[in-house]
Design a protein around this motif. Sequence first.
Motif, mmCIF file in Angstrom:
data_model
loop_
_atom_site.group_PDB
_atom_site.id
_atom_site.type_symbol
_atom_site.label_atom_id
_atom_site.label_comp_id
_atom_site.label_asym_id
_atom_site.label_seq_id
_atom_site.Cartn_x
_atom_site.Cartn_y
_atom_site.Cartn_z
ATOM 1 N N THR A 133 0.858 -1.185 0.000
ATOM 2 C CA THR A 133 0.000 0.000 0.000
ATOM 3 C C THR A 133 0.886 1.224 0.000
ATOM 4 O OG1 THR A 133 -0.091 0.127 2.422
ATOM 5 C CG2 THR A 133 -1.818 -1.158 1.334
ATOM 6 N N ALA A 134 0.317 2.366 -0.375
ATOM 7 C CA ALA A 134 1.085 3.607 -0.351
ATOM 8 C C ALA A 134 1.538 3.954 1.057
ATOM 9 C CB ALA A 134 0.252 4.752 -0.927
ATOM 10 N N ALA A 135 0.711 3.619 2.059
ATOM 11 C CA ALA A 135 1.036 3.956 3.440
ATOM 12 C C ALA A 135 2.206 3.144 3.972
ATOM 13 C CB ALA A 135 -0.190 3.739 4.326
ATOM 14 N N GLY A 136 2.382 1.914 3.471
ATOM 15 C CA GLY A 136 3.461 1.076 3.959
ATOM 16 C C GLY A 136 3.287 0.700 5.421
ATOM 17 N N VAL A 137 4.406 0.489 6.093
ATOM 18 C CA VAL A 137 4.408 0.117 7.513
ATOM 19 C C VAL A 137 5.349 1.054 8.249
ATOM 20 C CG1 VAL A 137 4.886 -1.707 9.199
ATOM 21 C CG2 VAL A 137 3.966 -2.300 6.942
ATOM 22 N N ARG A 138 4.904 1.595 9.371
ATOM 23 C CA ARG A 138 5.761 2.440 10.201
ATOM 24 C C ARG A 138 5.821 1.838 11.598
ATOM 25 N NH1 ARG A 138 1.935 7.829 11.128
ATOM 26 N NH2 ARG A 138 0.084 6.690 11.879
ATOM 27 N N ALA A 139 6.875 2.173 12.331
ATOM 28 C CA ALA A 139 7.044 1.612 13.663
ATOM 29 C C ALA A 139 7.393 2.707 14.649
ATOM 30 C CB ALA A 139 8.137 0.547 13.656
ATOM 31 N N ALA A 140 7.089 2.443 15.919
ATOM 32 C CA ALA A 140 7.385 3.372 17.003
ATOM 33 C C ALA A 140 8.108 2.611 18.105
ATOM 34 C CB ALA A 140 6.095 3.994 17.543
ATOM 35 N N GLY A 141 9.227 3.151 18.548
ATOM 36 C CA GLY A 141 10.018 2.500 19.584
ATOM 37 C C GLY A 141 11.477 2.459 19.187
ATOM 38 N N ASP A 142 12.294 1.900 20.025
ATOM 39 C CA ASP A 142 13.730 1.770 19.761
ATOM 40 C C ASP A 142 13.951 0.854 18.568
ATOM 41 O OD1 ASP A 142 16.443 1.319 19.735
ATOM 42 O OD2 ASP A 142 16.584 0.632 21.813
ATOM 43 N N PRO A 143 14.566 1.343 17.482
ATOM 44 C CA PRO A 143 14.763 0.500 16.302
ATOM 45 C C PRO A 143 15.556 -0.769 16.584
ATOM 46 C CG PRO A 143 15.178 2.802 15.765
ATOM 47 C CD PRO A 143 15.042 2.728 17.258
ATOM 48 N N GLN A 144 16.384 -0.744 17.637
ATOM 49 C CA GLN A 144 17.216 -1.907 17.943
ATOM 50 C C GLN A 144 16.569 -2.844 18.977
ATOM 51 O OE1 GLN A 144 19.854 -2.547 16.070
ATOM 52 N NE2 GLN A 144 19.211 -0.674 15.022
ATOM 53 N N ARG A 145 15.383 -2.506 19.434
ATOM 54 C CA ARG A 145 14.722 -3.363 20.414
ATOM 55 C C ARG A 145 14.493 -4.753 19.824
ATOM 56 N NH1 ARG A 145 9.234 -1.961 23.900
ATOM 57 N NH2 ARG A 145 9.000 -4.022 24.876
ATOM 58 N N LEU A 146 14.908 -5.792 20.533
ATOM 59 C CA LEU A 146 14.782 -7.148 20.023
ATOM 60 C C LEU A 146 13.357 -7.653 20.257
ATOM 61 C CD1 LEU A 146 16.552 -9.288 18.651
ATOM 62 C CD2 LEU A 146 16.892 -10.313 20.915
ATOM 63 N N ILE A 147 12.727 -8.115 19.179
ATOM 64 C CA ILE A 147 11.334 -8.550 19.227
ATOM 65 C C ILE A 147 11.279 -10.071 19.094
ATOM 66 C CG2 ILE A 147 9.022 -8.275 18.274
ATOM 67 C CD1 ILE A 147 10.318 -5.669 19.371
ATOM 68 N N ARG A 148 10.697 -10.701 20.091
ATOM 69 C CA ARG A 148 10.481 -12.155 20.050
ATOM 70 C C ARG A 148 8.984 -12.483 19.958
ATOM 71 N NH1 ARG A 148 14.656 -11.410 23.769
ATOM 72 N NH2 ARG A 148 16.563 -12.621 23.334
ATOM 73 N N THR A 149 8.200 -11.795 20.776
ATOM 74 C CA THR A 149 6.760 -12.048 20.851
ATOM 75 C C THR A 149 6.025 -10.885 20.208
ATOM 76 O OG1 THR A 149 7.045 -13.261 22.916
ATOM 77 C CG2 THR A 149 4.829 -12.519 22.390
ATOM 78 N N LEU A 150 5.156 -11.193 19.256
ATOM 79 C CA LEU A 150 4.442 -10.159 18.506
ATOM 80 C C LEU A 150 2.938 -10.350 18.663
ATOM 81 C CD1 LEU A 150 4.534 -7.798 16.430
ATOM 82 C CD2 LEU A 150 4.501 -9.539 14.625
ATOM 83 N N ALA A 151 2.254 -9.279 19.023
ATOM 84 C CA ALA A 151 0.790 -9.263 19.031
ATOM 85 C C ALA A 151 0.321 -8.617 17.740
ATOM 86 C CB ALA A 151 0.277 -8.478 20.237
ATOM 87 N N VAL A 152 -0.758 -9.137 17.175
ATOM 88 C CA VAL A 152 -1.302 -8.586 15.939
ATOM 89 C C VAL A 152 -2.810 -8.460 16.061
ATOM 90 C CG1 VAL A 152 0.548 -9.597 14.530
ATOM 91 C CG2 VAL A 152 -1.603 -10.833 14.805
ATOM 92 N N CYS A 153 -3.344 -7.491 15.337
ATOM 93 C CA CYS A 153 -4.797 -7.312 15.278
ATOM 94 C C CYS A 153 -5.139 -6.774 13.901
ATOM 95 C CB CYS A 153 -5.262 -6.343 16.362
ATOM 96 S SG CYS A 153 -7.046 -6.032 16.356
ATOM 97 N N GLY A 154 -5.954 -7.505 13.165
ATOM 98 C CA GLY A 154 -6.388 -7.029 11.864
ATOM 99 C C GLY A 154 -7.316 -5.836 12.027
ATOM 100 N N GLY A 155 -7.023 -4.740 11.336
ATOM 101 C CA GLY A 155 -7.852 -3.544 11.424
ATOM 102 C C GLY A 155 -7.430 -2.626 12.549
ATOM 103 N N ALA A 156 -8.310 -1.676 12.894
ATOM 104 C CA ALA A 156 -8.018 -0.699 13.934
ATOM 105 C C ALA A 156 -7.796 -1.401 15.267
ATOM 106 C CB ALA A 156 -9.154 0.313 14.045
ATOM 107 N N GLY A 157 -6.708 -1.023 15.960
ATOM 108 C CA GLY A 157 -6.388 -1.768 17.175
ATOM 109 C C GLY A 157 -5.883 -0.963 18.343
ATOM 110 N N ASP A 158 -6.025 0.378 18.309
ATOM 111 C CA ASP A 158 -5.432 1.117 19.426
ATOM 112 C C ASP A 158 -6.231 0.979 20.719
ATOM 113 O OD1 ASP A 158 -7.517 2.862 18.926
ATOM 114 O OD2 ASP A 158 -6.264 4.588 18.466
ATOM 115 N N SER A 159 -7.423 0.414 20.671
ATOM 116 C CA SER A 159 -8.159 0.168 21.907
ATOM 117 C C SER A 159 -7.600 -1.037 22.661
ATOM 118 C CB SER A 159 -9.651 -0.052 21.609
ATOM 119 O OG SER A 159 -9.835 -1.142 20.748
ATOM 120 N N PHE A 160 -6.665 -1.770 22.045
ATOM 121 C CA PHE A 160 -6.092 -2.950 22.684
ATOM 122 C C PHE A 160 -4.612 -2.764 23.036
ATOM 123 C CE2 PHE A 160 -9.260 -4.481 19.505
ATOM 124 C CZ PHE A 160 -10.281 -4.735 20.418
ATOM 125 N N LEU A 161 -4.166 -1.521 23.112
ATOM 126 C CA LEU A 161 -2.762 -1.257 23.445
ATOM 127 C C LEU A 161 -2.389 -1.843 24.804
ATOM 128 C CD1 LEU A 161 -2.414 2.438 22.209
ATOM 129 C CD2 LEU A 161 -1.301 0.432 21.213
#
Length: 281
Positions: free
Chosen positions: A175-203
Amino acid sequence: MTDSALPPPTVRDVVGALDARYPRAWAEQWDRVGLVLGEFDTPVRTVLCVVDCVPETVEEAVEAGASLIVAHHPLLLKGVSSVAPDTYKGRIVHRLIKADIALYVAHTNADVANPGVSDALAARLDLVGLRPLVPAEPGSPAAGEGRGVGRVGELAAPMPLAELTAFVARRLPATAAGVRAAGDPQRLIRTLAVCGGAGDSFLNDAGRAGADAYLCADLRHHPASEHLATGGPALLDAAHWATERPWLDELAGWLRAQFPVTSLVSDLDTDPWTVHAVSGK
């Protein structure tokens, strides 16, 4: 492939199967799911699966000879007093009726299903050991059997946030919007939560679930900023359409397994954002 030796199902047959897989009782009270329009006895030989029922995807259905559209987002979510042909939604309704195309919606009932919308998103990212981000509340119609909003899983291999962001961008539809991230770029990620669609109510739920990062759509400035300031998981924000489009493949495969139909998927990007430029460049 369609087995021409078998009689085609009717709209009633397909709706019954969809209702059994995604019971309407699982939908949020504000939601509007199920059959929107169409003749129950119409034979179904071709189905088009879409995220949004918009004029462009309706024309895709017409060109494909589809007699049923299965959409994720409701066409008539809010009450209307008219479907006159000089209104946006009225034109869609009239076009569908004239083309003898039925419309069915599976929205929040498909979100909480297992497998559902977020399972397909997690599969795109090779997540394993899935569990609901927000399990269906005990006593609710959807309770049990791993159902609930979102999914939490483990990456095949840990990676820094910056690398994960590029990985997600490669795996999701472009998509034109692509993907953006917030946080330390070097933070090591092992466990990922995902939610299809709008998800800021589940932060907060992502933090409670022990996720290192959380991927969803439509994140807003202040909730995201406050979430990070209080030590929450890193965030990845993708286009709404891109996080829900993977479900269509799973849905189409299931329909083909249930019925002798041709089940197609719309790749038309219905995300409203069409241009992306980096500030200062």
